[in-house]
Structures are given as C-alpha cells and as structure tokens.
Design a protein around this motif. Structure first.
Motif, short mmCIF file in Angstrom:
data_model
loop_
_atom_site.label_atom_id
_atom_site.label_comp_id
_atom_site.label_asym_id
_atom_site.label_seq_id
_atom_site.Cartn_x
_atom_site.Cartn_y
_atom_site.Cartn_z
N PHE A 254 0.86 -0.99 0.14
CA PHE A 254 0.53 -0.40 0.21
C PHE A 254 1.18 1.07 0.29
CE2 PHE A 254 -2.85 3.16 2.03
CZ PHE A 254 -3.42 2.85 0.94
N ALA A 255 2.03 1.57 0.53
CA ALA A 255 3.35 2.22 0.58
C ALA A 255 3.71 2.66 -0.53
CB ALA A 255 4.34 2.72 1.91
N ASP A 256 3.88 1.42 -1.53
CA ASP A 256 3.84 2.03 -2.40
C ASP A 256 4.07 1.99 -3.63
OD1 ASP A 256 6.66 0.66 -1.63
OD2 ASP A 256 6.72 -0.95 -2.84
N ALA A 257 1.84 1.49 -3.60
CA ALA A 257 0.77 2.26 -4.54
C ALA A 257 1.52 3.81 -4.10
CB ALA A 257 0.13 1.24 -4.09
N GLU A 258 1.24 4.27 -3.09
CA GLU A 258 1.18 5.74 -2.47
C GLU A 258 1.94 6.94 -3.24
OE1 GLU A 258 -1.24 6.24 1.50
OE2 GLU A 258 -0.08 5.65 1.76
N ARG A 259 3.35 5.54 -3.26
CA ARG A 259 4.70 6.50 -3.51
C ARG A 259 3.85 6.60 -5.40
NH1 ARG A 259 7.31 4.35 0.84
NH2 ARG A 259 7.71 2.22 -1.18
N HIS A 260 4.03 5.26 -5.84
CA HIS A 260 3.44 5.50 -7.66
C HIS A 260 2.66 6.84 -8.04
CE1 HIS A 260 6.33 2.99 -8.76
NE2 HIS A 260 6.39 2.12 -7.78
N ILE A 261 1.37 7.03 -7.10
CA ILE A 261 0.59 7.97 -7.26
C ILE A 261 1.20 9.26 -6.86
CG2 ILE A 261 -1.45 8.65 -6.14
CD1 ILE A 261 -2.58 5.89 -5.31
N ALA A 262 1.74 9.63 -6.29
CA ALA A 262 2.44 10.74 -6.40
C ALA A 262 3.03 11.30 -7.24
CB ALA A 262 3.33 10.89 -4.34
N ASN A 263 4.05 10.35 -7.75
CA ASN A 263 5.33 10.11 -8.46
C ASN A 263 4.63 10.50 -9.57
OD1 ASN A 263 7.05 11.16 -6.45
ND2 ASN A 263 7.52 8.23 -6.56
N GLY A 264 3.50 10.08 -9.88
CA GLY A 264 2.83 10.15 -11.37
C GLY A 264 2.80 8.66 -12.51
N THR A 265 3.65 7.40 -11.20
CA THR A 265 3.69 6.47 -12.41
C THR A 265 3.27 5.05 -12.17
OG1 THR A 265 5.15 5.97 -10.28
CG2 THR A 265 5.93 7.40 -12.00
N ALA A 266 1.56 5.49 -11.25
CA ALA A 266 0.89 4.85 -10.37
C ALA A 266 -0.62 4.08 -11.90
CB ALA A 266 0.30 4.58 -9.53
N ARG A 267 -0.72 2.93 -12.01
CA ARG A 267 -1.24 3.36 -13.42
C ARG A 267 -3.27 2.62 -12.49
NH1 ARG A 267 0.47 -2.08 -16.38
NH2 ARG A 267 -0.87 -2.44 -17.74
N PRO A 268 -4.05 3.40 -13.35
CA PRO A 268 -5.69 3.03 -12.63
C PRO A 268 -5.83 1.22 -12.16
CG PRO A 268 -6.14 3.97 -14.61
CD PRO A 268 -4.53 3.70 -14.52
N SER A 269 -6.63 1.54 -10.07
CA SER A 269 -5.96 -0.14 -9.66
C SER A 269 -6.91 0.56 -8.93
CB SER A 269 -4.91 0.17 -9.48
OG SER A 269 -4.53 0.88 -8.38
N LEU A 270 -7.59 -0.51 -8.24
CA LEU A 270 -8.28 -0.74 -6.80
C LEU A 270 -7.43 0.39 -5.91
CD1 LEU A 270 -10.63 -1.68 -4.87
CD2 LEU A 270 -8.76 -3.03 -3.52
N VAL A 271 -6.64 1.01 -5.68
CA VAL A 271 -6.09 1.50 -4.58
C VAL A 271 -6.05 2.74 -5.90
CG1 VAL A 271 -3.90 2.10 -3.72
CG2 VAL A 271 -4.37 0.05 -2.98
N SER A 272 -6.39 3.03 -6.28
CA SER A 272 -5.84 5.08 -7.10
C SER A 272 -7.32 4.88 -6.65
CB SER A 272 -5.62 4.62 -8.30
OG SER A 272 -6.30 3.98 -8.95
N MET A 273 -8.38 4.60 -7.86
CA MET A 273 -9.10 4.62 -7.32
C MET A 273 -9.83 5.24 -6.36
SD MET A 273 -10.73 1.98 -10.90
CE MET A 273 -10.60 1.18 -10.15
N ALA A 274 -9.91 4.25 -5.69
CA ALA A 274 -11.26 4.65 -3.88
C ALA A 274 -10.47 5.59 -3.73
CB ALA A 274 -11.24 2.99 -3.63
#
Length: 521
Positions: A254-274
């Motif tokens: 989850f922490a890794d996902a938050e970092r990728h979201i903050a950096n703009g490198t995350a893809r759409p996912s359960l975590v990003s959408m929620a």
C-alpha cells in the motif's frame, strides 16, 4: 405501565413453554449419520483426515449410504455434504443462516488475520469489503481487468520461450503480477518483486495453518492461554512470524502504491480509484476507517485468487501433456478461428466451444479446492429430517461433487466432450457446469471468479496457439510419466512434473516477441 407479578409470571411461563417445545421439537430429529469409532470426549477427532480429506468424506458417505454425515471433533460439530443439491438447498436457499464462518484460533486470533473477507463472519464488515471489491471489479466491468490479463499473459510467453522448464514459475509470476497490478497499480516486472514475495509468504503461512490437524490449538482453543515456555507451544513462534508477515502485507504494498500515485507513475487500480473517493471525505475517523478497509481488501485480492488460479493453469498444462489428442483438437479449433497472424484474445472465447469445454473439464478433473473453507450455521435448523445445530461447521465436499458419477459418468476420465452439445457448437445444458461448484456457494462464492476464468482462458489459448506440449524423456530416452497425485493442503496443487514446451514455428516465435514488445517499451 410497569409489569406486576402476575404479568411476569405469564411471561416466564410462556418462555418456559416455548423453550420446552423447542427442545422437544429437536428431539424429534436425529443428527445426520456418523462414522463408527466415536470416542468419549474426543468424538471423531482422531479420525479427522489431515490431508486429502475429500477421499475420507466420500468413503464415509458411501459406507453410511448418505450424502450428509455428522462428525464430532472434540465437541465441535462438523457436517460434511457430498451432494450438490444439498449444498444448494442450504447455502443458497437458506443462505441467511449458512453464510457464517468459524473463527480459526491460529489464523484469526494468533496470527491476526481476523479481517480477511474469506474468513470474516457474515457481518457488516464482510459486506462492506465485498461491496468495495465489487464496485471496481464486477464481472461486467471488463475494462478494469481484461487489459491486465492480456498484458501479463503476453509478457509470460517470451519467458516460456526462453526457459520452458520453469513453466510453473512463469505461470505464478504472470498471475501474481496481474493481481498486484490490478490491486495496487504498481509496475511489476522483476522475477523476485518484493510485493509479490510478501503476498506469497503471507499466503503460504495462512494455507499451512489452515491444514486440518496442523495446529492442535485449533481443536483445543484454550491452549492459546498456555505459557510460551511450555513444551508443545511452538505454535506461538509460528503465530508471531505470521503476524509480522500480516502487518507487512497490509502496509508495504500500500505504501508503494501511494508513492507511485504521488510520483504519477501509478496505473489505475483498486487503490488509486478508491483513494480518489476517500480524499473527498471530511471526517478524519471516516478517512482512517476507509483507508484501513482499502488496505484489507487490496491485500485479500492477492490471496483470494492467486493460489487457485495458477494451480488451475498448471493443471491445464498437465492435461495437455497427458492427452495430446485433445491438445491437437483444441489447437485446430484455435487455428481455424484465430488464424496464425495474431494471438488469441478474450473476445475469441465465445467462438471456441471446444477449448471452453477443455477448460471446464480441467476445473472438474483436477479441482484445486477439494473442500474449501467451511461455512458455519448461525441458527438451529432441520433439513431432510436431520437436525443441524447452531454453530456447526458445514463442509461442502467439492471434489466429491465434481466426481459424482451420476452427474459426470466415468469421472476419472478426462473428457471435454461431456460438456458439449451433440453438434459440438455449444455447452451441453444438461450437464452441470463445474464452475458452479469450483468457486464456492451462496453468499460466500468467490467474488473474483470472473477474473480467474479470464486468466485461465487467455493463458490456455495463447499457450496452445504458440507452443506444443509433450511428455519429457529421461537421458536414456524413456518417457517420463507425470504423477497424478496432488500435494496435501487447502489448495490441491499438482505435484511437480516435467514436460516439453516448444514453439510451434519460427513465425510463432516472432509473434510472441512482437506481442510482448508492445508492453515492454
């Protein structure tokens, strides 16, 4: 107006009559038949199978001439059902009282997994988690999962090309990477990705702890209060390691996902959408609760689908190794429908009835959930003249249902044709679809079964379209026959086996590399 003594007396008398009549009503009905050898205090505890339990349950059912049997494991009531219709009657028609789960002392209490959807009782927390998952990954929302299934299937093919002997490793990575990507939106490429590893470690520990008889504390719960220095309390150390893994599973990806979201490198996912919706909340307590629930559902995403899905795809490879004539027939259908200029896609499924029948037979012939997790009755009940007490574990013997000769004649035989209509162009509606058994029942049916089936179909179609599978030979040229037994555990994995997986042609090699290049750039 306050009650007087006369009113109180009437209430007490009425309650006494009600309880008496209820008790007398129970006495009219017997428990389901039980195997012989029941001991004082221990009951059938010493007879409970610790592996391959479905065989014992089938044997007892035949000996007792009953599809429903009762076991007493040191005071814990257990009912095993070998009949599909009985399971449907209880888990579907009476789902209000047969959707519970028992608390597993080792897993839920000592290791700390008291928050997972598969083991939660049927309560508001379970319903909330299920709603969150279904909101983003319903069967109809194919854009949420089809692209990832397609991507990671095509990325697996070059790995099979480079090291086909490691096919099980490649299948595991494909399934794990797709699930992690859908849940967290992180790029997953490395073979030893730490997020896949922590999810796999957690799953391994939980599945080990769920093996019946593995920990005595599950049968004798008061052992959890024993001093940790006493002999025979080594389960405390296993529980400590399990709890550490559980905490890392909740927090690390989850922490890794938050970092990728903050950096703009995350893809759409359960975590990003929620998280987008959580950001609109104002109440700090509501935000905190929503984030915790999101962590829990994202964590369960991996464990709920990974193990059974990669085991089923491996079983497909085993079936193709053992039955070359069926492999050839399925490949011919693929060549006719898809051709040789592209890889199969999910949109081709409806036009491939024979391959679909092959996969149904794989699910039936090698069920990866022989018995699954038991349901728990939350009220007293009477069914078919038998009394089912409250707080009884109900075990559906899925393997027994899938090998019922009345439904599937010659069940030991691998025969995809059993699922085809006489013209071979559609599903035979008179034969029960094994997928209605393999993914659970009632309200506890696996919510992500459609994702698993998509992964199974596309990986099978792409492998058949590009590779030929055959039995391996030893150094002296002797054919190596794959073992047909399965490993002991909650999930029935095929024992390791060797096979030859080779590309069909130079053209298919180029097709594999070209398709994967679209995702590797």
């Amino acid at each position: 107006m306050p009650l007087n003594f006369q009113d109180v007396g009437v209430v007490v008398l009425a309650a006494s009559v009600f309880l008496f009549l209820k008790r007398k009503n129970k006495e009219k009905y017997a428990l389901p038949p039980s195997p012989k050898g029941r001991l004082p205090l221990l009951g059938h505890a010493l007879q409970m199978p610790t592996s391959h339990g479905w065989f014992a349950f089938e044997r007892w059912g035949k000996e007792l001439n009953s599809d429903i049997i009762y076991l007493d494991a040191a005071g814990m009531g257990i009912i095993v059902i070998n009949s599909y219709q009985m399971v449907k009657d209880l888990f579907d028609s009476r789902s209000a009282i047969y959707s519970g789960r028992s608390s597993f002392t080792m897993v839920n209490e000592l290791m700390g997994y008291d928050w997972t959807m598969p083991t939660l009782p049927y309560n508001s927390k379970w319903k909330s988690q299920r709603r969150l998952f279904s909101k983003y990954f319903s069967a109809s929302n194919t854009p949420a999962y089809h692209p990832r299934v397609r991507e990671f299937t095509r990325l697996m093919l070059p790995k099979l090309l480079a090291s086909p002997e490691d096919f099980i490793t490649h299948i595991k990575h494909m399934v794990g990477a797709a699930v992690i990507s859908m849940a967290y939106g992180m790029p997953i490429r490395a073979k030893n990705d730490p997020n896949i590893k922590i999810a796999q470690d957690s799953l391994d520990q939980v599945l080990e702890a769920f093996i019946p008889g593995r920990y005595l504390v599950d049968t004798i719960p008061w052992m959890k209060y024993l001093p940790k220095w006493l002999p025979g309390t080594g389960f405390f150390e296993d529980a400590r390691r399990g709890r550490e893994t559980m905490n890392r599973l909740l927090d690390m990806p989850f922490a890794d996902a938050e970092r990728h979201i903050a950096n703009g490198t995350a893809r759409p996912s359960l975590v990003s959408m929620a998280l987008e919706e959580i950001r609109d909340m104002e109440d700090p307590k509501q935000i905190q609760d929503a984030i915790l629930e999101l962590k829990e559902v994202a964590s369960v995403f991996f464990g709920a689908g990974y193990d059974t899905t990669h085991a089923t795809i491996t079983n497909f490879i085993l079936a193709m190794t053992l039955f070359p004539e069926i492999q050839a027939k399925a490949r011919k259908e693929l060549d006719t429908v898809v051709g040789s200029d592209r890889l199969p896609d999910l949109s081709d499924e409806e036009k491939l009835p024979y391959l679909r029948a092959v996969l149904k037979e794989v699910v039936r012939w090698r069920p990866v959930s022989g018995i699954g997790l038991p349901h728990l009755s939350t009220e007293d009940d009477v069914y078919n003249g038998y009394y089912i007490p409250k707080n009884t574990l109900i075990i559906p013997n899925q393997r027994g249902m899938l090998f019922d000769p009345k439904i599937y004649p010659n069940p030991e035989e691998f025969s995809p044709e059993r699922f085809l209509s006489p013209d071979g162009l559609s599903h035979n509606q008179e034969v029960r679809d094994p997928q209605t058994i393999a993914f659970g029942f009632g309200r506890r049916m696996c919510p992500g079964f459609h994702i698993a089936l998509s992964q199974l179909f596309l990986s099978a179609a792409c492998i058949l379209a590009t590779f030929e599978i055959s039995k391996a030979k030893d150094e002296e040229g002797n054919v190596i026959e794959p073992p047909l037994d399965v490993a002991a555990g909650i999930t029935s994995h095929s024992l390791p086996f060797k096979c030859v997986i080779k590309p069909r042609s130079q053209k298919t090699k180029e097709l594999i590399q070209s398709a994967a290049a679209d995702y590797e750039a």
